[in-house]
Design a protein around this motif. Structure first.
Motif, PDB file in Angstrom:
ATOM      1  N   ASP A  41      45.625  34.160  41.203  1.00 36.04           N
ATOM      2  CA  ASP A  41      45.005  34.335  42.514  1.00 36.04           C
ATOM      3  C   ASP A  41      46.086  34.375  43.591  1.00 36.04           C
ATOM      4  O   ASP A  41      46.081  35.224  44.457  1.00 36.04           O
ATOM      5  CB  ASP A  41      44.034  33.189  42.799  1.00 36.04           C
ATOM      6  CG  ASP A  41      42.746  33.369  42.025  1.00 36.04           C
ATOM      7  OD1 ASP A  41      42.567  34.469  41.470  1.00 36.04           O
ATOM      8  OD2 ASP A  41      41.939  32.432  41.971  1.00 36.04           O
ATOM      9  N   ALA A  66      46.639  37.947  43.991  1.00 34.49           N
ATOM     10  CA  ALA A  66      46.236  38.764  42.845  1.00 34.49           C
ATOM     11  C   ALA A  66      47.440  39.319  42.086  1.00 34.49           C
ATOM     12  O   ALA A  66      47.545  40.524  41.855  1.00 34.49           O
ATOM     13  CB  ALA A  66      45.309  39.899  43.287  1.00 34.49           C
ATOM     14  N   GLU A 119      38.680  27.739  49.164  1.00 35.15           N
ATOM     15  CA  GLU A 119      39.900  28.518  49.004  1.00 35.15           C
ATOM     16  C   GLU A 119      40.386  29.028  50.353  1.00 35.15           C
ATOM     17  O   GLU A 119      41.558  29.354  50.522  1.00 35.15           O
ATOM     18  CB  GLU A 119      39.605  29.691  48.064  1.00 35.15           C
ATOM     19  CG  GLU A 119      40.848  30.307  47.479  1.00 35.15           C
ATOM     20  CD  GLU A 119      40.515  31.481  46.595  1.00 35.15           C
ATOM     21  OE1 GLU A 119      39.602  31.354  45.764  1.00 35.15           O
ATOM     22  OE2 GLU A 119      41.177  32.528  46.723  1.00 35.15           O
TER      23      GLU A 119
END
Lengths: 136, 298
Positions: free
Chosen positions: A103, A81, B193
């Motif tokens: 991300d 993040a 992910e």
């Protein structure tokens, strides 16, 4: 070689040399992998993510202006993040700012992205910097 | 078995068993494909995956299906032509089932650009087609294997015990089966992910333990724990013979497949070599289990 007789598999006693050769090569690769990871483990020190940002492209787009950049993380720790803020400054005064969030920026790796401004910065200063991250 | 063999002669029975086979293939495609059909990351990959990587995956799937069909088959196929036919049917089923389920789930809608629809279906067709082949062989059980089509060659296997009771598996085929098993489980988990997140969370120490455990589980699955189809080592052979000849190459195969799948899904781009290796180690863990399971099941 495997012999299947009546649904039971038995490895035959006299294997072909190629099976041993494959086994040896595999053993070497696996040992090399383990050695590499072990080396990493040995030299692993707790680093904090360190970012460096390089602007790669500035281009007028439809209804705005795009500043593309690469963000590199030199440390051995991955950041999640990651917020990157781009600012247009006119003699120290903030004219416009825009954010983008990655991300992940993996350890010792590079990610790329772009910030979209509504106006052409022209000769004014453009500053792009990472403003924060969390540990994954 | 006898019923199936009696039916074989007439055309109606033949086409009926073919339809049953298709049904089993479709069921297999569903069963094995559903986890991937309902994974968000795979839908997204459908439109952002690099097209030539997708193309490579689709092309690689063809020989893989043919070899797999030759090995386990819709029916126990004897000729290459039959294997090609079965592989084609499986691929077709994979595409149709993939498309149907994606449409049903509302993931494909008419307003979408064709490239997005195609990408989504294409990427799903790979696991679904493998599933179709596996489904036909695994769900079919014994009778499925005996339902030959009427192609005149059926008498070949009739002599003596119908099915030869000793088939020898060549080494390369054994490695191939491990690759299929690894690929299948990898396709399940690689797009998520979580794989890269786990790789980021792990320290090198965790990775070392993962490597050791993966290899141990692989060896244990096949040789130690007595599952059906467990491979036995003859008494005089030391345990490390099989370890070197099968388990270590198997782990290497799982690792290479992991790298391939990660690369296909673009998880290795602009990443440091250590990070690539970590992701591959994480993905090799399910891969190793898949490879070991494939040796037992197929």
């Amino acid at each position: 070689m495997t012999t299947t007789a009546n649904k039971r598999h038995t490895e035959v006693k006299e294997p072909h040399w190629i099976e041993w050769a494959t086994g040896m090569v595999s053993a070497l690769v696996v040992v090399a992998t383990i050695a590499w990871v072990a080396y990493q483990a040995w030299t692993h020190d707790d680093m904090q993510p360190e970012f460096s940002i390089a602007i790669t492209e500035r281009r007028q787009t439809e209804g705005g202006y795009r500043v593309a950049f690469d963000i590199a993380n030199k440390a051995t720790a991955t950041a999640a993040a990651v917020t990157v803020r781009g600012e247009i400054l006119d003699g120290g005064n903030l004219v416009e700012d825009a954010d983008v969030t990655f991300d992940y920026v993996p350890a010792e790796s590079k990610s790329s992205g772009a910030i979209l401004f509504s106006q052409d910065p022209g000769t004014r200063e453009v500053r792009v910097r990472a403003v924060g991250y969390i540990d994954p | 078995m006898n019923g199936a063999r009696a039916e074989r002669g007439n055309d109606a029975g033949g086409s009926r068993s073919f339809l049953i086979g298709l049904g089993r293939g479709a069921a297999g495609a569903m069963l094995f494909g559903i986890p991937m059909l309902m994974t968000m990351e795979l839908w997204q990959l459908g439109f952002y995956i690099e097209r030539w990587r997708l193309l490579l995956l689709l092309i690689v799937n063809i020989p893989l299906l043919i070899l797999l069909a030759h090995r386990i088959g819709f029916e126990r196929t004897s000729t290459l032509a039959e294997a090609c036919r079965d592989a084609t049917i499986a691929y077709g089923l994979g595409i149709v089932i993939g498309a149907a389920v994606l449409i049903m789930l509302g993931d494909i809608k008419p307003h979408m650009p064709p490239s997005e629809m195609l990408g989504k279906i294409a990427i799903q067709s790979v696991p679904a087609s493998i599933g179709a082949l596996l489904g036909r062989s695994q769900l079919g059980g014994q009778s499925g294997n005996d339902e030959h089509e009427d192609d005149g060659e059926e008498d070949e296997e009739q002599g003596g015990g119908a099915v030869p009771d000793e088939i020898s598996t060549s080494y390369s085929r054994e490695l191939f089966l491990m690759a299929v098993g690894a690929l299948f489980l990898n396709l399940n988990v690689a797009p998520t992910e979580e794989i890269i997140l786990i790789a980021y969370k792990m320290t090198p120490w965790h990775a070392l333990v993962t490597i050791g455990l993966s290899i141990a589980i692989m060896h244990g699955f096949v040789y130690a724990v007595a599952f059906k189809g467990t491979h036995e080592i003859s008494k005089e052979t030391p345990w490390w013979h099989a370890f070197f000849r099968f388990t270590l190459p198997g782990y290497l195969v799982a690792m290479l497949i992991s790298f391939y799948v990660l690369w296909t899904f673009g998880r290795l781009d602009d990443t440091a070599s250590t990070q690539m290796l970590m992701s591959a180690i994480v993905l090799s863990f399910p891969g190793a289990i898949g490879a070991a399971a494939a040796r037992l099941i197929l």
